[in-house]
Design a protein around this motif. Structure first.
Motif, PDB file in Angstrom:
ATOM      1  N   HIS A  70      -6.819   5.956   1.956  1.00  0.00           N
ATOM      2  CA  HIS A  70      -6.676   5.189   3.669  1.00  0.00           C
ATOM      3  C   HIS A  70      -6.138   6.348   4.698  1.00  0.00           C
ATOM      4  O   HIS A  70      -4.734   6.583   3.936  1.00  0.00           O
ATOM      5  CB  HIS A  70      -6.222   3.800   3.605  1.00  0.00           C
ATOM      6  CG  HIS A  70      -7.218   3.128   2.734  1.00  0.00           C
ATOM      7  ND1 HIS A  70      -8.055   2.208   3.481  1.00  0.00           N
ATOM      8  CD2 HIS A  70      -7.176   2.667   1.714  1.00  0.00           C
ATOM      9  CE1 HIS A  70      -8.315   1.450   2.527  1.00  0.00           C
ATOM     10  NE2 HIS A  70      -8.086   1.602   1.287  1.00  0.00           N
TER      11      HIS A  70
ATOM     12  N   TYR B 195      -4.707   1.701  -1.795  1.00  0.00           N
ATOM     13  CA  TYR B 195      -4.403   0.341  -2.249  1.00  0.00           C
ATOM     14  C   TYR B 195      -4.462   0.193  -3.677  1.00  0.00           C
ATOM     15  O   TYR B 195      -5.119   0.948  -4.415  1.00  0.00           O
ATOM     16  CB  TYR B 195      -5.462  -0.291  -1.621  1.00  0.00           C
ATOM     17  CG  TYR B 195      -5.074  -0.749   0.032  1.00  0.00           C
ATOM     18  CD1 TYR B 195      -4.426  -1.262   0.430  1.00  0.00           C
ATOM     19  CD2 TYR B 195      -6.325  -0.211   0.610  1.00  0.00           C
ATOM     20  CE1 TYR B 195      -4.304  -1.514   1.780  1.00  0.00           C
ATOM     21  CE2 TYR B 195      -6.321  -0.268   2.066  1.00  0.00           C
ATOM     22  CZ  TYR B 195      -5.442  -1.099   2.667  1.00  0.00           C
ATOM     23  OH  TYR B 195      -5.163  -1.458   4.157  1.00  0.00           O
TER      24      TYR B 195
ATOM     25  N   THR C  53      -3.486   3.426  -9.395  1.00  0.00           N
ATOM     26  CA  THR C  53      -3.766   2.333  -8.334  1.00  0.00           C
ATOM     27  C   THR C  53      -4.796   1.340  -8.915  1.00  0.00           C
ATOM     28  O   THR C  53      -4.436   0.119  -8.733  1.00  0.00           O
ATOM     29  CB  THR C  53      -3.983   2.688  -6.957  1.00  0.00           C
ATOM     30  OG1 THR C  53      -5.069   3.429  -6.829  1.00  0.00           O
ATOM     31  CG2 THR C  53      -2.741   3.412  -6.560  1.00  0.00           C
TER      32      THR C  53
ATOM     33  N   ASP D 245      -8.220  -0.921  -5.645  1.00  0.00           N
ATOM     34  CA  ASP D 245      -9.005  -0.776  -4.525  1.00  0.00           C
ATOM     35  C   ASP D 245     -10.555  -0.691  -4.960  1.00  0.00           C
ATOM     36  O   ASP D 245     -10.931  -0.471  -6.281  1.00  0.00           O
ATOM     37  CB  ASP D 245      -8.712   0.061  -3.647  1.00  0.00           C
ATOM     38  CG  ASP D 245      -9.063   0.064  -2.007  1.00  0.00           C
ATOM     39  OD1 ASP D 245     -10.004  -0.873  -1.691  1.00  0.00           O
ATOM     40  OD2 ASP D 245      -8.855   0.957  -1.358  1.00  0.00           O
TER      41      ASP D 245
ATOM     42  N   TYR E  31      -2.612   6.811   2.241  1.00  0.00           N
ATOM     43  CA  TYR E  31      -2.340   5.630   1.452  1.00  0.00           C
ATOM     44  C   TYR E  31      -3.299   5.208   0.299  1.00  0.00           C
ATOM     45  O   TYR E  31      -4.603   5.663   0.546  1.00  0.00           O
ATOM     46  CB  TYR E  31      -2.281   4.446   2.146  1.00  0.00           C
ATOM     47  CG  TYR E  31      -1.071   4.601   3.432  1.00  0.00           C
ATOM     48  CD1 TYR E  31       0.119   4.166   3.421  1.00  0.00           C
ATOM     49  CD2 TYR E  31      -1.522   5.338   4.563  1.00  0.00           C
ATOM     50  CE1 TYR E  31       1.158   4.379   4.368  1.00  0.00           C
ATOM     51  CE2 TYR E  31      -0.724   5.295   5.628  1.00  0.00           C
ATOM     52  CZ  TYR E  31       0.721   4.975   5.387  1.00  0.00           C
ATOM     53  OH  TYR E  31       1.719   4.948   6.645  1.00  0.00           O
TER      54      TYR E  31
ATOM     55  N   MET F 262       1.038  -1.103   0.116  1.00  0.00           N
ATOM     56  CA  MET F 262       0.071   0.126   0.025  1.00  0.00           C
ATOM     57  C   MET F 262       0.992   1.271  -0.017  1.00  0.00           C
ATOM     58  O   MET F 262       1.465   1.614   0.972  1.00  0.00           O
ATOM     59  CB  MET F 262      -0.825   0.049   1.217  1.00  0.00           C
ATOM     60  CG  MET F 262      -1.712   1.084   1.706  1.00  0.00           C
ATOM     61  SD  MET F 262      -2.785   1.217   2.851  1.00  0.00           S
ATOM     62  CE  MET F 262      -1.883   0.678   4.324  1.00  0.00           C
TER      63      MET F 262
END
Length: 85
Positions: free
Chosen positions: A25, A15, A73, A18, A13, A1
Motif C-alpha cells: 500500500h 497489512y 505479514t 492481507d 505499508y 499497518m
C-alpha cells in the motif's frame, strides 16, 4: 499497518494477513494505491506518474526483501524495514 519505508514523501505499508496478490500500500500527498510486488504496477488507486516510477524502481531493487516481508505479514509477524531509494 507497518510502514516499511518512507522516501521522497512516499509511504510504503503492508497489512497483516492481507489478501493475494502480493502487494504494498503506497501513500503520497493524499493519494493512495495498491501496487503489485511482482510487476510494480498499480492494482487500485492512483499515484502521480513520477511517484509510480519511483515505486516501481524501488520494488524492482527490493523484490526479494518485499517478498520476505509479505510472507511475514501473512503470518501476522512484523515486517522488517527495507532501505529506501
Amino acid at each position: 499497518m507497518p510502514k516499511i519505508p518512507e522516501f521522497h514523501g512516499i509511504g510504503v505499508y503492508m497489512y497483516f494477513n492481507d489478501h493475494l496478490p502480493p502487494h504494498v500500500h503506497v501513500t503520497y500527498s493524499g493519494c493512495r494505491a495498491r501496487v503489485d510486488l511482482h510487476s510494480g504496477t498499480v492494482l487500485t488507486g492512483a499515484l502521480p506518474r513520477p511517484v509510480r516510477r519511483l515505486v516501481k524502481d524501488w520494488i524492482s531493487l527490493r523484490r526479494a526483501e518485499l517478498q520476505e516481508n509479505w510472507e511475514l505479514t501473512r503470518a501476522k509477524e512484523t515486517p522488517r524495514w527495507i532501505d529506501p531509494l
